[in-house]
Write a protein that holds these residues in place. Structure first.
Motif, short mmCIF file in Angstrom:
data_model
loop_
_atom_site.label_atom_id
_atom_site.label_comp_id
_atom_site.label_asym_id
_atom_site.label_seq_id
_atom_site.Cartn_x
_atom_site.Cartn_y
_atom_site.Cartn_z
N GLU A 2 41.54 44.82 40.09
CA GLU A 2 42.34 45.83 39.41
C GLU A 2 43.25 46.56 40.38
N ALA A 3 42.80 46.78 41.58
CA ALA A 3 43.58 47.52 42.56
C ALA A 3 44.58 46.63 43.30
N GLY A 4 44.60 45.34 42.99
CA GLY A 4 45.54 44.44 43.64
C GLY A 4 44.84 43.45 44.54
N LEU A 5 45.60 42.78 45.34
CA LEU A 5 45.10 41.73 46.21
C LEU A 5 44.24 42.30 47.33
N LEU A 6 43.08 41.74 47.52
CA LEU A 6 42.17 42.13 48.59
C LEU A 6 42.17 41.02 49.63
N HIS A 7 42.52 41.34 50.84
CA HIS A 7 42.49 40.36 51.93
C HIS A 7 41.09 40.42 52.54
N ALA A 8 40.22 39.55 52.05
CA ALA A 8 38.81 39.58 52.46
C ALA A 8 38.63 39.16 53.91
N VAL A 9 39.39 38.18 54.35
CA VAL A 9 39.29 37.68 55.72
C VAL A 9 40.69 37.41 56.22
N GLY A 10 40.97 37.81 57.43
CA GLY A 10 42.30 37.56 58.00
C GLY A 10 42.22 37.33 59.49
N ALA A 65 39.99 33.39 43.83
CA ALA A 65 40.32 33.58 45.24
C ALA A 65 41.49 32.69 45.62
N ILE A 66 42.26 33.16 46.57
CA ILE A 66 43.42 32.42 47.06
C ILE A 66 43.16 32.09 48.52
N ARG A 67 43.24 30.82 48.83
CA ARG A 67 43.04 30.37 50.21
C ARG A 67 44.41 30.22 50.85
N LYS A 68 44.64 30.99 51.91
CA LYS A 68 45.90 30.92 52.65
C LYS A 68 45.57 30.64 54.11
#
Length: 174
Positions: free
Chosen positions: A1-9, A46-49
């Motif tokens: 709800e709050a937008g994209l969360l970058h879990a790991v970078g 989840a989005i894998r980048k």
């Protein structure tokens, strides 16, 4: 709800054949997500980048689903942290192990069951041939974990990812 969360970078590593890499961090730091991303097993939302994500010369970001399925369970395998959610409760242990072996090793069902029994014996499961007919819920947590280990090792993978593989095991078995 709050937008994209970058879990790991910012994760970067190279692993050569025969090397061991340990990823260490606090609970919730992304160790499991990193492993799941490598195997392309992240949750559906989840989005894998990644700038690059390669395995044995294969670009995993560009690989098709069929190619990834051919790799997973064969040349790349993972021992999951929680075997009760990784093993399918409606199929026997033998059926699940045989599926992997038949898919990747061109074995008959009978041959795959024999190999599965041998693998269960290697991880010290008592009466391995009879355990093939058990369902995951019929086994204690430590035994389910050893089934996961046996399944992951059954095709002799080039890359083995072990996500807290001994968590469910008794200290004397670890």
């Amino acid at each position: 709800e709050a937008g994209l969360l970058h879990a790991v970078g910012g994760v970067s590593f190279t692993l050569e054949r025969g090397e061991t890499l340990a990823i260490v961090g606090e609970s919730g730091s992304g160790k499991s997500l990193t492993s799941l991303a490598l195997m392309d097993l992240l949750p559906s939302r989840a989005i894998r980048k990644a700038a690059t994500l390669r395995f044995d010369g294969i670009d995993l970001m560009a690989a098709g689903e069929r190619q990834k399925e051919d790799l997973r369970g064969d040349r790349m395998a993972m021992i999951f942290q929680e075997p009760m959610t990784a093993l399918n409760p409606v199929f026997t242990i033998g059926s699940q192990m045989a599926d992997v072996l038949c898919r990747h090793r061109d074995l008959t069902r009978r041959q795959a069951r024999a190999v599965a029994s041998e693998m269960l014996a290697k991880v010290n499961i008592p009466a391995p041939a009879s355990r093939l007919d058990d369902y995951p819920h019929q086994c204690a947590g430590g035994m389910r974990q050893r089934v996961m280990i046996a399944m992951a090792l059954s095709c002799d993978p080039t890359l083995l990812i072990a996500d807290e593989p001994t968590t469910a095991l008794d200290v004397t078995i670890q």
